[in-house]
Design a protein around this motif. Structure first.
Motif, PDB file in Angstrom:
ATOM      1  N   VAL A  32       0.837  -1.190   0.000  1.00 23.65           N
ATOM      2  CA  VAL A  32       0.000   0.000   0.000  1.00 23.65           C
ATOM      3  C   VAL A  32       0.879   1.251   0.000  1.00 23.65           C
ATOM      4  O   VAL A  32       1.904   1.318   0.687  1.00 23.65           O
ATOM      5  CB  VAL A  32      -0.926   0.010   1.233  1.00 23.65           C
ATOM      6  N   ASN A  33       0.488   2.233  -0.792  1.00 19.65           N
ATOM      7  CA  ASN A  33       1.231   3.482  -0.912  1.00 19.65           C
ATOM      8  C   ASN A  33       0.932   4.367   0.294  1.00 19.65           C
ATOM      9  O   ASN A  33      -0.060   5.085   0.331  1.00 19.65           O
ATOM     10  CB  ASN A  33       0.829   4.189  -2.219  1.00 19.65           C
ATOM     11  N   HIS A  34       1.764   4.304   1.299  1.00 15.56           N
ATOM     12  CA  HIS A  34       1.563   5.059   2.544  1.00 15.56           C
ATOM     13  C   HIS A  34       1.434   6.551   2.243  1.00 15.56           C
ATOM     14  O   HIS A  34       2.164   7.086   1.420  1.00 15.56           O
ATOM     15  CB  HIS A  34       2.775   4.821   3.465  1.00 15.56           C
ATOM     16  N   PRO A  35       0.481   7.285   2.862  1.00  9.43           N
ATOM     17  CA  PRO A  35      -0.443   6.891   3.948  1.00  9.43           C
ATOM     18  C   PRO A  35      -1.836   6.511   3.450  1.00  9.43           C
ATOM     19  O   PRO A  35      -2.804   6.666   4.182  1.00  9.43           O
ATOM     20  CB  PRO A  35      -0.503   8.177   4.761  1.00  9.43           C
ATOM     21  N   GLU A  36      -1.948   6.047   2.229  1.00 11.93           N
ATOM     22  CA  GLU A  36      -3.253   5.647   1.699  1.00 11.93           C
ATOM     23  C   GLU A  36      -3.730   4.362   2.371  1.00 11.93           C
ATOM     24  O   GLU A  36      -2.993   3.751   3.159  1.00 11.93           O
ATOM     25  CB  GLU A  36      -3.158   5.463   0.183  1.00 11.93           C
TER      26      GLU A  36
END
Length: 484
Positions: free
Chosen positions: A417-421
């Motif tokens: 997951v592409n932080h903070p998504e």
């Protein structure tokens, strides 16, 4: 005509990059020593962790020196070049409030601001606080007349960070620096030394006036420079010095092989993925879908005339409709407040592979765009990614990511997951496969869809419902008509 005796030098330093960036790599010099430059003329092209940008110089004159070869990584505040400018105005003729010191000609600069956004004339002046005298309270300034040397341009590069000694330490650590604070180029350097148990007072800085640079700390760690036994390790930073464990001076053995620095875009990606893996308890679910009808619908759209519609734009339109039904996946987690924040807007990121590595441009306001608008914005951002002209604003602010890894010829993936998504939809390649269609075996265009999500924001039922809705729209695009 200006004589050599009427010239004086101005040093231009790498300015504050914004967006939390602390360093940049020199990609290409745009000027040579001896060239004449104008105010706000780009002088060097640098690559940050966000984008590749040109740095404009706030001074006009003759370039007399450049600092750093192409490929060199410099921290914010490091010298970039020296410019010989015209003679400074006299103190009496200088405008009131001119910053930088009497006779320095601050009015000849334009006040450099963020990299990639040009320069501008300074609108106000900011006072510089002198180091406190012994016994003075923090932030206290000795009374006295204000001079031009006490003022500076607002957007000038930050002053070296001073490494203050802990108040609890009753005595010096015995290093070569025992007479006050240690000059350090940035908080990043101080943190690097602290996390590795390195006493900054044992180092001789290679910067101006003994300023300790990042390279000095890294060199000391590689060579196993001696550290004070009173230096606190990160695990015992709050413990008294008397119980702090001594740090081993010997550096670990370095593995042999080709070393590729993790810096620039690659370094930023590595940092973000590591943080995501540490903080986000992710899970993945996937489903195969018959994309035959979606491909036919796209063909009919493009045959009708007008701008061409990309497959990615159709998938993005499906995503925005699904997120409207399942808003938990368009969210972020506020760990300090222990809250899930459901976001009002949808800013859709998409993975784009470039020569500089993987970047994730963001389509802002994707929920308010139709399919044609989405297709045009995807094309614009993809071209900017390939040419290296994406701005930091183009690469930040995403709330959900669409990852079309099918372009690499693979069927499935479990991305991070592409932080903070909170989630990422993965799309595999679309290939002909045997499929049961209307009760009979047929060859159909099949795609694998996967959803990786933050298990803190929702459970498997919500994630499964989102993915099933996406698959239904892929198999029967008419389902989207209910939300158009």
């Amino acid at each position: 005509m200006t004589r050599a005796s009427d010239m004086f030098s101005r040093e231009f330093r790498l300015p504050d990059l914004g967006e939390g960036l602390t360093e940049a790599e020199i990609v290409r010099w745009l000027v040579e020593v001896g060239d004449v430059v104008a105010v706000d003329q780009p002088v060097v092209e640098v690559e940050t962790a966000k984008a590749m940008v040109e740095v404009p110089c706030p001074y006009g004159g003759v370039v007399t020196a450049r600092y750093g070869d192409e490929g060199t990584e410099l921290p914010v505040g490091s010298p970039l070049l020296t410019v010989a400018v015209g003679a400074p105005a006299s103190d009496a003729a200088a405008p009131a409030g001119a910053g930088g010191g009497a006779g320095k000609g601050e009015d000849e600069g334009s006040g450099n601001v963020l990299v990639g956004y040009g320069t501008q004339a300074p609108a106000a002046r900011r006072r510089r606080v002198r180091p406190s005298a012994p016994g003075a309270t923090p932030g206290h300034r000795s009374p006295g007349p204000s001079t031009a040397a006490d003022r500076t341009v607002p957007a000038a590069p930050p002053r070296p960070v001073r490494e203050e000694r802990p108040p609890a330490a009753p005595a010096a650590t015995g290093g070569s620096r025992t007479d006050g604070p240690v000059p350090v180029i940035s908080p990043l350097v101080r943190r690097l030394a602290r996390e590795n148990g390195l006493d900054l007072r044992e180092l001789a800085g290679s910067g101006p006036d003994g300023l300790i640079m990042r390279a000095d700390v890294e060199h000391a760690l590689r060579t196993g420079a001696p550290t004070s036994t009173s230096t606190l390790t990160p695990m015992s930073a709050s413990a008294p010095e008397s119980v702090a464990a001594p740090v081993a001076a010997a550096a670990p053995a370095r593995a042999s092989g080709t070393r590729v620095p993790l810096k620039g875009v690659r370094g930023a990606v590595a940092d973000k993925l590591s943080r995501s893996r540490r903080e986000i308890p992710d899970a993945t679910c996937w489903v195969d879908a018959d994309a035959t009808e979606l491909m036919r619908a796209r063909t009919r759209m493009n045959e009708a005339g007008g701008p061409k519609i990309s497959l990615l734009a159709l998938l993005a339109r499906i995503c925005t409709a699904a997120l409207a039904r399942f808003p938990e996946l368009n969210s972020t987690v506020d760990t300090d407040a222990r809250e899930v924040v459901l976001l009002d807007e949808m800013h859709l990121g998409f993975a784009a592979q470039t020569e500089r590595g993987l970047v994730v441009p963001v389509v802002k306001g994707a929920h308010a765009r139709d399919t044609e608008s989405l297709s045009a914005e995807f094309a614009r951002l993809t071209e900017a990614a390939r040419t290296g002209t994406l701005t930091p604003a183009d690469l930040t602010g995403g709330t959900f990511t669409l990852n079309n890894y099918g372009v690499f010829g693979v069927d499935g993936s479990t991305p991070i997951v592409n932080h903070p998504e909170a989630a990422m939809l993965g799309v595999g390649r679309i290939v002909p496969k045997p499929w049961v269609h209307e009760g009979e075996l047929a060859v159909r265009q099949v795609v694998q869809l996967s959803l990786t999500f933050d298990h803190r924001v929702c459970d498997g039922g919500t994630a499964g419902g989102f993915l099933r809705y996406v698959a239904d729209c892929v198999e029967q695009p008419a389902v989207l008509l209910r939300t158009l």
